[in-house]
Design a protein around this motif. Structure first.
Motif, PDB file in Angstrom:
ATOM      1  N   MET A  25       0.816  -1.193   0.000  1.00  0.00           N
ATOM      2  CA  MET A  25       0.000   0.000   0.000  1.00  0.00           C
ATOM      3  C   MET A  25       0.862   1.262   0.000  1.00  0.00           C
ATOM      4  O   MET A  25       0.574   2.199  -0.714  1.00  0.00           O
ATOM      5  N   VAL A  26       1.930   1.272   0.796  1.00  0.00           N
ATOM      6  CA  VAL A  26       2.806   2.438   0.880  1.00  0.00           C
ATOM      7  C   VAL A  26       3.508   2.672  -0.456  1.00  0.00           C
ATOM      8  O   VAL A  26       3.598   3.812  -0.918  1.00  0.00           O
ATOM      9  N   ILE A  27       3.968   1.586  -1.097  1.00  0.00           N
ATOM     10  CA  ILE A  27       4.681   1.715  -2.372  1.00  0.00           C
ATOM     11  C   ILE A  27       3.768   2.318  -3.439  1.00  0.00           C
ATOM     12  O   ILE A  27       4.184   3.173  -4.214  1.00  0.00           O
ATOM     13  N   ILE A  28       2.525   1.901  -3.488  1.00  0.00           N
ATOM     14  CA  ILE A  28       1.584   2.452  -4.467  1.00  0.00           C
ATOM     15  C   ILE A  28       1.383   3.941  -4.215  1.00  0.00           C
ATOM     16  O   ILE A  28       1.391   4.747  -5.143  1.00  0.00           O
ATOM     17  N   TYR A  29       1.235   4.319  -2.956  1.00  0.00           N
ATOM     18  CA  TYR A  29       1.059   5.735  -2.605  1.00  0.00           C
ATOM     19  C   TYR A  29       2.284   6.548  -3.015  1.00  0.00           C
ATOM     20  O   TYR A  29       2.156   7.607  -3.621  1.00  0.00           O
ATOM     21  N   VAL A  30       3.469   6.048  -2.685  1.00  0.00           N
ATOM     22  CA  VAL A  30       4.711   6.750  -3.023  1.00  0.00           C
ATOM     23  C   VAL A  30       4.832   6.876  -4.531  1.00  0.00           C
ATOM     24  O   VAL A  30       5.156   7.948  -5.054  1.00  0.00           O
ATOM     25  N   ASN A  31       4.538   5.809  -5.261  1.00  0.00           N
ATOM     26  CA  ASN A  31       4.638   5.836  -6.718  1.00  0.00           C
ATOM     27  C   ASN A  31       3.680   6.871  -7.309  1.00  0.00           C
ATOM     28  O   ASN A  31       4.051   7.626  -8.204  1.00  0.00           O
ATOM     29  N   ASN A  32       2.453   6.927  -6.818  1.00  0.00           N
ATOM     30  CA  ASN A  32       1.494   7.917  -7.305  1.00  0.00           C
ATOM     31  C   ASN A  32       1.953   9.340  -6.994  1.00  0.00           C
ATOM     32  O   ASN A  32       1.799  10.236  -7.816  1.00  0.00           O
ATOM     33  N   CYS A  33       2.522   9.548  -5.806  1.00  0.00           N
ATOM     34  CA  CYS A  33       3.031  10.873  -5.444  1.00  0.00           C
ATOM     35  C   CYS A  33       4.162  11.293  -6.381  1.00  0.00           C
ATOM     36  O   CYS A  33       4.202  12.437  -6.840  1.00  0.00           O
ATOM     37  N   ILE A  34       5.061  10.369  -6.662  1.00  0.00           N
ATOM     38  CA  ILE A  34       6.196  10.660  -7.548  1.00  0.00           C
ATOM     39  C   ILE A  34       5.697  10.992  -8.950  1.00  0.00           C
ATOM     40  O   ILE A  34       6.179  11.931  -9.588  1.00  0.00           O
ATOM     41  N   LEU A  35       4.729  10.237  -9.450  1.00  0.00           N
ATOM     42  CA  LEU A  35       4.185  10.516 -10.778  1.00  0.00           C
ATOM     43  C   LEU A  35       3.527  11.890 -10.821  1.00  0.00           C
ATOM     44  O   LEU A  35       3.675  12.629 -11.804  1.00  0.00           O
ATOM     45  N   ASN A  36       2.807  12.248  -9.772  1.00  0.00           N
ATOM     46  CA  ASN A  36       2.187  13.577  -9.712  1.00  0.00           C
ATOM     47  C   ASN A  36       3.241  14.681  -9.626  1.00  0.00           C
ATOM     48  O   ASN A  36       3.096  15.740 -10.228  1.00  0.00           O
ATOM     49  N   GLN A  37       4.302  14.426  -8.888  1.00  0.00           N
ATOM     50  CA  GLN A  37       5.368  15.420  -8.777  1.00  0.00           C
ATOM     51  C   GLN A  37       6.064  15.609 -10.121  1.00  0.00           C
ATOM     52  O   GLN A  37       6.423  16.722 -10.483  1.00  0.00           O
ATOM     53  N   GLU A  38       6.238  14.521 -10.853  1.00  0.00           N
ATOM     54  CA  GLU A  38       6.898  14.600 -12.155  1.00  0.00           C
ATOM     55  C   GLU A  38       6.117  15.515 -13.094  1.00  0.00           C
ATOM     56  O   GLU A  38       6.701  16.259 -13.883  1.00  0.00           O
TER      57      GLU A  38
END
Length: 91
Positions: free
Chosen positions: A1-14
């Motif tokens: 769950m944490v990895i999915i959240y982090v990945n989504n945050c990184i994609l949004n930041q990009e």
């Protein structure tokens, strides 16, 4: 769950970064896990920020650290390891 959240945050930041214009609004996420005896830290950066750091090859010279510490002492800040760790925990 944490990895999915982090990945989504990184994609949004990009999406907020614009390397062509030299505009980097987001630098990533730091995940800190601490136990009573150990601490771990993982940094997740958007691809554009990874590329920026790779290309810039930023080095921190010892004199830069000396000046930073000197400013802290000059401002009356405690530079002990314990004080630095407490300050980092607040961030």
């Amino acid at each position: 769950m944490v990895i999915i959240y982090v990945n989504n945050c990184i994609l949004n930041q990009e999406k907020e970064n614009n390397p062509q214009m030299g505009f980097y609004r987001q630098e990533g996420i730091v995940l800190k896990v601490e136990t009573q005896y150990k601490g771990f830290q993982w940094k997740f950066k958007p691809p554009s920020m990874e590329e920026y750091h790779r290309l810039s090859r930023v080095n921190i010279c010892p004199i830069t650290l000396f000046h930073s510490i000197w400013k802290m002492v000059d401002h009356g800040e405690d530079i002990s390891l314990t004080a630095r760790q407490e300050n980092m925990a607040k961030e």
